[in-house]
Design an enzyme around this catalytic site. Structure first.
Site, mmCIF file in Angstrom:
data_model
loop_
_atom_site.group_PDB
_atom_site.id
_atom_site.type_symbol
_atom_site.label_atom_id
_atom_site.label_comp_id
_atom_site.label_asym_id
_atom_site.label_seq_id
_atom_site.Cartn_x
_atom_site.Cartn_y
_atom_site.Cartn_z
ATOM 1 N NE ARG A 48 41.300 -2.813 85.432
ATOM 2 C CZ ARG A 48 42.386 -3.033 85.601
ATOM 3 N NH1 ARG A 48 43.556 -2.637 85.237
ATOM 4 N NH2 ARG A 48 42.642 -4.109 86.924
ATOM 5 C CE1 TYR A 102 32.724 16.276 70.435
ATOM 6 C CE2 TYR A 102 34.217 15.443 72.030
ATOM 7 C CZ TYR A 102 33.015 15.622 71.550
ATOM 8 O OH TYR A 102 31.988 15.268 72.198
ATOM 9 C CG ASP A 174 38.778 13.099 66.344
ATOM 10 O OD1 ASP A 174 37.996 12.399 65.390
ATOM 11 O OD2 ASP A 174 38.361 13.440 67.379
ATOM 12 C CE LYS A 199 29.778 11.713 68.740
ATOM 13 N NZ LYS A 199 30.808 12.504 68.522
HETATM 14 C C1 LIG Z 1 31.987 12.989 69.646
HETATM 15 C C2 LIG Z 1 33.368 13.216 69.179
HETATM 16 C C3 LIG Z 1 34.452 13.064 69.987
HETATM 17 C C4 LIG Z 1 34.067 12.492 71.617
HETATM 18 O O1 LIG Z 1 33.795 10.915 71.677
HETATM 19 P P1 LIG Z 1 32.497 10.561 72.698
HETATM 20 O O2 LIG Z 1 32.519 9.256 72.094
HETATM 21 O O3 LIG Z 1 31.576 11.465 72.960
HETATM 22 O O4 LIG Z 1 33.503 10.352 73.899
HETATM 23 C C5 LIG Z 1 35.529 13.187 69.589
HETATM 24 N N1 LIG Z 1 35.849 13.778 68.404
HETATM 25 C C6 LIG Z 1 34.817 13.880 67.796
HETATM 26 C C7 LIG Z 1 35.026 14.876 66.185
HETATM 27 C C8 LIG Z 1 33.666 13.597 67.932
HETATM 28 O O5 LIG Z 1 32.411 14.305 67.181
#
Ligand SMILES: *Cc1c(COP(=O)(O)O)cnc(C)c1O
Length: 389
Positions: A48, A102, A174, A199
């Site tokens: 952690r 998102y 992001d 992703k």
């Molecule tokens: C999937 C996604 C997230 C969130 O990610 P998790 O791993 O599901 O928590 C944030 N931003 C974008 C653009 C995403 O596609």
């Protein structure tokens, strides 16, 4: 290994790896210990605290991929995003946000921020002026996401970085959709880069993880909150993610290539009324995309002609699977109206330009001819169904 002197795919395959001194194995060993003897008073290893051997190894790789000084990896993209936001925002502060973000991030802001006394404004126009007009004296963070989901609209990263510097505001992006293969926002003046590693970094639809990349100083500020929130990643998954990233460069370049070919092909199909892909000259933000992206990514969206039912079409697809997630080596498709953007009001979807028939297509690494064939046969069946009604 100096990350400035080696190329992207070499960083992917090697940087940060742990040498197996004992058995000389080819890959990093996994250290699953949650308890480590104190080496000295400064280093207390504990999962952690984000400092197990495997976590530290992977963080070096991810930081290098995004051209940052340091990084932290989390149990999910949302853990990374929420921790970073709460590290730089407190009661009385204000954040300016891109409107198309998102869904999970929008939920975090809309459902949690008010409780914590944090103010927020979404921009009306995704331009320098659109962001500038929302800045207030207590604005601490500007948050963007480009390419955005599901219409792949592009925000001018450098313009937002410049604007924020002028006002002494922290910027966060992001960068999930682009991946570090196609876009390195730190080079364009952004402070903090966020990823859902679920992703493209993971890329095989079998890992849930997140990452934050920035300077040592900012990462330390995020770490101080992260250790309290406790969103660290299991070392098993850390190890899997290290393995996945070895092929990040070649996977995403193959996806870029397939997506470009498919976008051009779909654009010419007479049963398709619109294609959204930043690599197309017809995309309204193509020029900005060209300026800031090295490749246009593996995500595209399209609409079938009116009268062709998108959900029937989806059901007829055989190779391309309907799936909530994206960015795997396998192609997947979804209807934003029925899934990712279902919680938005009809009015808000309309404002964002998300029509009911829109389909978001995450292009995989299959042979493009097989993907085209699948789309053609599904359109054909959907047309037959349309005639029968
Ligand atoms: C999937 C996604 C997230 C969130 O990610 P998790 O791993 O599901 O928590 C944030 N931003 C974008 C653009 C995403 O596609």
């Amino acid at each position: 290994m100096n990350s400035k002197k080696i190329g992207f795919n070499t960083i992917c395959t090697h940087l940060g790896e742990i040498n197996d001194e004992q058995f000389k194995g080819a890959v990093s060993p996994i250290y699953l210990s949650t308890s480590y003897a104190f080496e000295d008073v400064d280093i207390k290893r504990y999962p952690r605290y984000f400092n197990t051997p495997n976590q530290e190894a992977l963080c070096k790789k991810i930081a290098a991929l995004e051209k940052g000084e340091a990084s932290l990896i989390f149990g999910s993209g949302m853990a990374a995003i929420s921790t970073a936001l709460f590290a730089f925002l407190q009661k009385g502060d204000h954040i300016v946000l891109q409107r198309e973000i998102y869904g999970g991030t929008a939920n975090l802001i809309n459902e949690e921020f008010e409780k914590h006394g944090i103010q927020f404004s979404y921009v009306d126009s995704n331009t320098f002026e659109g962001y500038e007009e929302k800045i207030k004296s207590n604005t601490k963070v500007i948050y963007i996401e480009t390419p955005s989901n599901p219409l792949l609209s592009i925000t001018d990263i450098k313009a937002i970085g410049d604007l924020a510097k002028k006002h002494d505001i922290i910027t966060m992006i992001d960068n999930t959709f682009a991946s570090p293969v196609n876009q390195n926002p730190i080079e364009l003046g952004i402070d903090i880069v966020l990823h859902s590693a679920t992703k493209y970094l993971g890329g095989h639809s079998d890992i849930l993880a997140g990452a934050v990349v920035s300077t040592e100083k900012h990462i330390d500020q995020i770490f101080q909150v992260a250790k309290n929130f406790g969103g660290s990643l299991s070392d098993f998954t850390v190890w899997m993610l290290e393995r996945s990233i070895k092929t990040l460069g070649i996977r995403v370049k193959a996806q870029n290539k397939n997506a470009m070919k498919l976008a051009k092909w779909l654009d010419k199909l007479e049963d398709v009324s619109a294609v959204y892909y930043p690599g197309l000259k017809s995309h309204p933000d193509h020029e900005i995309a060209k300026k800031q992206m090295k490749g246009f990514g593996g995500m595209l969206s399209f609409e079938l002609n009116e009268g062709l039912d998108a959900s029937k079409f989806q059901k007829e697809l055989k190779l391309i699977k309907s799936s909530m997630s994206l960015a795997g080596v396998e192609s997947t498709i979804l209807s934003p109206t029925l899934t990712s953007h279902a919680l938005l009001s009809e009015e808000e979807r309309e404002r964002q330009g998300i029509r009911d028939g829109l389909l978001r297509f995450s292009v995989g690494i299959e042979e493009k001819e097989d993907l085209m064939q699948d789309i053609l046969q599904a359109i054909k069946k959907t047309k037959v169904l349309a005639l029968e009604h």
